[in-house]
Design a protein around this motif. Structure first.
Motif, PDB file in Angstrom:
ATOM      1  N   ILE A 143     116.073  -5.963  85.802  1.00  6.01           N
ATOM      2  CA  ILE A 143     115.035  -6.461  84.896  1.00  6.01           C
ATOM      3  C   ILE A 143     115.654  -7.027  83.628  1.00  6.01           C
ATOM      4  CG2 ILE A 143     112.905  -5.906  83.680  1.00  6.01           C
ATOM      5  CD1 ILE A 143     112.724  -5.634  86.712  1.00  6.01           C
ATOM      6  N   LEU A 144     116.632  -6.314  83.075  1.00  8.12           N
ATOM      7  CA  LEU A 144     117.265  -6.773  81.836  1.00  8.12           C
ATOM      8  C   LEU A 144     117.872  -8.157  81.973  1.00  8.12           C
ATOM      9  CD1 LEU A 144     118.974  -3.558  80.449  1.00  8.12           C
ATOM     10  CD2 LEU A 144     117.537  -5.129  79.131  1.00  8.12           C
ATOM     11  N   ASP A 145     118.509  -8.429  83.107  1.00  9.56           N
ATOM     12  CA  ASP A 145     119.099  -9.754  83.303  1.00  9.56           C
ATOM     13  C   ASP A 145     118.036 -10.846  83.226  1.00  9.56           C
ATOM     14  OD1 ASP A 145     121.804  -9.281  83.449  1.00  9.56           O
ATOM     15  OD2 ASP A 145     121.851  -9.031  85.623  1.00  9.56           O
ATOM     16  N   ARG A 146     116.882 -10.591  83.811  1.00  8.59           N
ATOM     17  CA  ARG A 146     115.805 -11.579  83.777  1.00  8.59           C
ATOM     18  C   ARG A 146     115.293 -11.770  82.352  1.00  8.59           C
ATOM     19  NH1 ARG A 146     111.357  -9.407  87.198  1.00  8.59           N
ATOM     20  NH2 ARG A 146     110.365 -11.351  86.564  1.00  8.59           N
ATOM     21  N   VAL A 147     115.149 -10.673  81.624  1.00  7.81           N
ATOM     22  CA  VAL A 147     114.677 -10.766  80.238  1.00  7.81           C
ATOM     23  C   VAL A 147     115.649 -11.581  79.394  1.00  7.81           C
ATOM     24  CG1 VAL A 147     114.237  -9.448  78.127  1.00  7.81           C
ATOM     25  CG2 VAL A 147     113.343  -8.627  80.310  1.00  7.81           C
ATOM     26  N   ILE A 148     116.944 -11.253  79.493  1.00  5.94           N
ATOM     27  CA  ILE A 148     117.957 -11.951  78.690  1.00  5.94           C
ATOM     28  C   ILE A 148     118.035 -13.423  79.081  1.00  5.94           C
ATOM     29  CG2 ILE A 148     120.439 -12.100  78.219  1.00  5.94           C
ATOM     30  CD1 ILE A 148     120.505  -9.014  78.465  1.00  5.94           C
ATOM     31  N   ARG A 149     117.978 -13.711  80.374  1.00  4.10           N
ATOM     32  CA  ARG A 149     118.053 -15.096  80.841  1.00  4.10           C
ATOM     33  C   ARG A 149     116.905 -15.938  80.316  1.00  4.10           C
ATOM     34  NH1 ARG A 149     116.557 -15.113  86.711  1.00  4.10           N
ATOM     35  NH2 ARG A 149     114.478 -15.178  85.768  1.00  4.10           N
ATOM     36  N   ARG A 177     126.476 -10.530  78.153  1.00  4.92           N
ATOM     37  CA  ARG A 177     125.315 -11.191  78.750  1.00  4.92           C
ATOM     38  C   ARG A 177     124.491 -11.922  77.692  1.00  4.92           C
ATOM     39  NH1 ARG A 177     123.913  -8.174  84.027  1.00  4.92           N
ATOM     40  NH2 ARG A 177     125.769  -6.920  84.359  1.00  4.92           N
ATOM     41  N   LEU A 178     124.351 -11.333  76.520  1.00  6.99           N
ATOM     42  CA  LEU A 178     123.603 -11.995  75.451  1.00  6.99           C
ATOM     43  C   LEU A 178     124.330 -13.259  74.983  1.00  6.99           C
ATOM     44  CD1 LEU A 178     122.468  -8.848  73.457  1.00  6.99           C
ATOM     45  CD2 LEU A 178     120.934 -10.509  74.518  1.00  6.99           C
ATOM     46  N   PRO A 221     126.331  15.628  82.247  1.00  4.24           N
ATOM     47  CA  PRO A 221     126.250  15.461  80.796  1.00  4.24           C
ATOM     48  C   PRO A 221     124.960  16.072  80.249  1.00  4.24           C
ATOM     49  CG  PRO A 221     126.732  13.375  81.904  1.00  4.24           C
ATOM     50  CD  PRO A 221     126.322  14.344  82.958  1.00  4.24           C
ATOM     51  N   ALA A 222     125.041  16.608  79.052  1.00  2.20           N
ATOM     52  CA  ALA A 222     123.846  17.136  78.393  1.00  2.20           C
ATOM     53  C   ALA A 222     123.089  16.025  77.679  1.00  2.20           C
ATOM     54  CB  ALA A 222     124.232  18.225  77.397  1.00  2.20           C
ATOM     55  N   THR A 223     123.812  15.000  77.226  1.00  2.00           N
ATOM     56  CA  THR A 223     123.202  13.916  76.455  1.00  2.00           C
ATOM     57  C   THR A 223     123.778  12.574  76.882  1.00  2.00           C
ATOM     58  OG1 THR A 223     124.873  14.026  74.691  1.00  2.00           O
ATOM     59  CG2 THR A 223     122.898  15.412  74.439  1.00  2.00           C
ATOM     60  N   CYS A 224     123.126  11.517  76.443  1.00  2.00           N
ATOM     61  CA  CYS A 224     123.669  10.163  76.545  1.00  2.00           C
ATOM     62  C   CYS A 224     123.253   9.411  75.293  1.00  2.00           C
ATOM     63  CB  CYS A 224     123.174   9.445  77.802  1.00  2.00           C
ATOM     64  SG  CYS A 224     121.409   9.086  77.809  1.00  2.00           S
ATOM     65  N   GLU A 225     123.957   8.335  75.007  1.00  2.00           N
ATOM     66  CA  GLU A 225     123.596   7.488  73.879  1.00  2.00           C
ATOM     67  C   GLU A 225     122.549   6.475  74.318  1.00  2.00           C
ATOM     68  OE1 GLU A 225     125.084   7.156  70.402  1.00  2.00           O
ATOM     69  OE2 GLU A 225     125.208   9.257  71.018  1.00  2.00           O
ATOM     70  N   ARG A 226     121.552   6.268  73.474  1.00  2.00           N
ATOM     71  CA  ARG A 226     120.566   5.212  73.703  1.00  2.00           C
ATOM     72  C   ARG A 226     120.692   4.231  72.550  1.00  2.00           C
ATOM     73  NH1 ARG A 226     116.103   5.906  77.107  1.00  2.00           N
ATOM     74  NH2 ARG A 226     115.324   3.844  77.732  1.00  2.00           N
ATOM     75  N   LEU A 227     120.781   2.945  72.878  1.00  2.00           N
ATOM     76  CA  LEU A 227     121.016   1.901  71.885  1.00  2.00           C
ATOM     77  C   LEU A 227     119.788   1.006  71.762  1.00  2.00           C
ATOM     78  CD1 LEU A 227     124.468   0.743  73.292  1.00  2.00           C
ATOM     79  CD2 LEU A 227     124.031   2.645  71.739  1.00  2.00           C
ATOM     80  N   VAL A 228     119.612   0.446  70.575  1.00  2.00           N
ATOM     81  CA  VAL A 228     118.678  -0.664  70.394  1.00  2.00           C
ATOM     82  C   VAL A 228     119.523  -1.872  70.042  1.00  2.00           C
ATOM     83  CG1 VAL A 228     116.741  -1.599  69.106  1.00  2.00           C
ATOM     84  CG2 VAL A 228     116.816   0.842  69.636  1.00  2.00           C
ATOM     85  N   ILE A 229     119.466  -2.900  70.884  1.00  2.00           N
ATOM     86  CA  ILE A 229     120.326  -4.075  70.749  1.00  2.00           C
ATOM     87  C   ILE A 229     119.458  -5.297  70.434  1.00  2.00           C
ATOM     88  CG2 ILE A 229     121.927  -5.613  71.967  1.00  2.00           C
ATOM     89  CD1 ILE A 229     122.971  -3.252  73.480  1.00  2.00           C
ATOM     90  N   CYS A 230     119.959  -6.107  69.531  1.00  2.00           N
ATOM     91  CA  CYS A 230     119.276  -7.332  69.124  1.00  2.00           C
ATOM     92  C   CYS A 230     120.132  -8.529  69.515  1.00  2.00           C
ATOM     93  CB  CYS A 230     119.036  -7.333  67.621  1.00  2.00           C
ATOM     94  SG  CYS A 230     118.459  -8.906  66.946  1.00  2.00           S
ATOM     95  N   GLY A 231     119.499  -9.524  70.116  1.00  2.00           N
ATOM     96  CA  GLY A 231     120.130 -10.814  70.351  1.00  2.00           C
ATOM     97  C   GLY A 231     119.365 -11.875  69.583  1.00  2.00           C
ATOM     98  N   ARG A 232     120.013 -12.544  68.642  1.00  2.00           N
ATOM     99  CA  ARG A 232     119.352 -13.524  67.782  1.00  2.00           C
ATOM    100  C   ARG A 232     119.664 -14.946  68.246  1.00  2.00           C
ATOM    101  NH1 ARG A 232     117.275 -13.609  62.562  1.00  2.00           N
ATOM    102  NH2 ARG A 232     117.934 -11.440  62.233  1.00  2.00           N
ATOM    103  N   LYS A 233     118.622 -15.762  68.260  1.00  2.00           N
ATOM    104  CA  LYS A 233     118.799 -17.168  68.603  1.00  2.00           C
ATOM    105  C   LYS A 233     119.217 -17.925  67.355  1.00  2.00           C
ATOM    106  CE  LYS A 233     116.395 -21.035  70.834  1.00  2.00           C
ATOM    107  NZ  LYS A 233     115.150 -21.448  71.521  1.00  2.00           N
ATOM    108  N   ALA A 234     120.404 -18.521  67.400  1.00  2.00           N
ATOM    109  CA  ALA A 234     120.947 -19.196  66.221  1.00  2.00           C
ATOM    110  C   ALA A 234     120.080 -20.387  65.830  1.00  2.00           C
ATOM    111  CB  ALA A 234     122.370 -19.653  66.510  1.00  2.00           C
TER     112      ALA A 234
END
Length: 234
Positions: A143-149, A177-178, A221-234
């Motif tokens: 799904i992410l690939d489709r969103v980014i594309r 990918r971004l 694992p007890a935990t994992c990191e969750r990220l919020v990533i931004c891709g800006r259109k120049a």
């Protein structure tokens, strides 16, 4: 005789959300993203895979225009009812369809999404709307690939695509990918979260696709990191 499941309510930052129509309770990734929305939402916003509508309603507090999309009809009904319940029926336009399909030809200042991204071994797809909210294909990127594309065509100049990411999908993988899509990447938030139950069930498979080796080689694992990533259109 019909079963009475009652009405489930979710309260968040002054919003009252009804979850009695097939939508799931907002999960940890959505809540992490929700905390970023007040600083991000302005102008026009589209929330992809809105679910119960939480991100769209938060965005409506400061954005001029908000569109929320979901491929699940029950979620569209739920999000629309929550917009009505919270007084945002004018600001939030809820549409049925897959990702960007309901906003073909439209552009926005902000695209928000907490997409399905749990790596799913071939043949293990559970099927149904609830499973679809988690399953991200064999490597988690279906799904992410489709969103980014597709995002650049729906972003205004300077517009931002903002999404969540499990760290075992790879920070550098996301940045690459971004950049290939013409978007400038940056991490805007991160937190340690309990390792998801579904990830525990698929741990051997996830280790196989963990190219950046974020997971320990043995043990659960007890935990994992969750990220919020931004891709800006120049």
């Amino acid at each position: 005789m019909s079963e009475d499941h009652g009405t489930h309510l979710f309260l968040y930052q002054g919003l009252v959300l009804r979850l009695d129509d097939g939508a799931q309770v907002p999960k940890a990734g959505t809540l992490l993203l929700a905390r970023q929305v007040p600083a991000l939402a302005h102008g026009s916003v589209v929330d992809l895979g809105t679910g119960c509508g939480l991100l769209a309603l938060l965005a409506a507090r400061s954005a001029r225009r908000v569109v929320a999309t979901d491929v699940v009809e029950a979620c569209v009904r739920c999000a629309w009812r929550n917009a009505l319940l919270n007084g945002f029926e004018v600001q939030v336009d809820v549409r049925l369809g897959d990702l960007f399909a309901p906003v073909a030809g439209e552009t926005f200042d902000l695209v928000l999404t907490n997409p399905p991204q749990m790596p799913t071994p071939r043949g293990r797809e559970a099927g149904g709307d609830e499973a679809a909210a988690d399953d991200g294909g064999p490597d988690g990127w279906a799904i992410l690939d489709r969103v980014i594309r597709d995002a650049p065509a729906h972003l205004k100049q300077g517009g931002q695509l903002v999404f969540t990411l499990f760290d075992f999908l790879g920070e550098q993988n996301a940045f690459r990918r971004l950049k290939e899509a013409g978007l400038s990447p940056v991490i805007i938030a991160r937190e340690s979260q309990p390792f998801p139950r579904l990830a525990r069930e698929r741990l051997d498979h996830i280790r196989l696709v963990d190219a950046e080796q974020t997971l320990p080689p043995t043990g659960v694992p007890a935990t994992c990191e969750r990220l919020v990533i931004c891709g800006r259109k120049a």
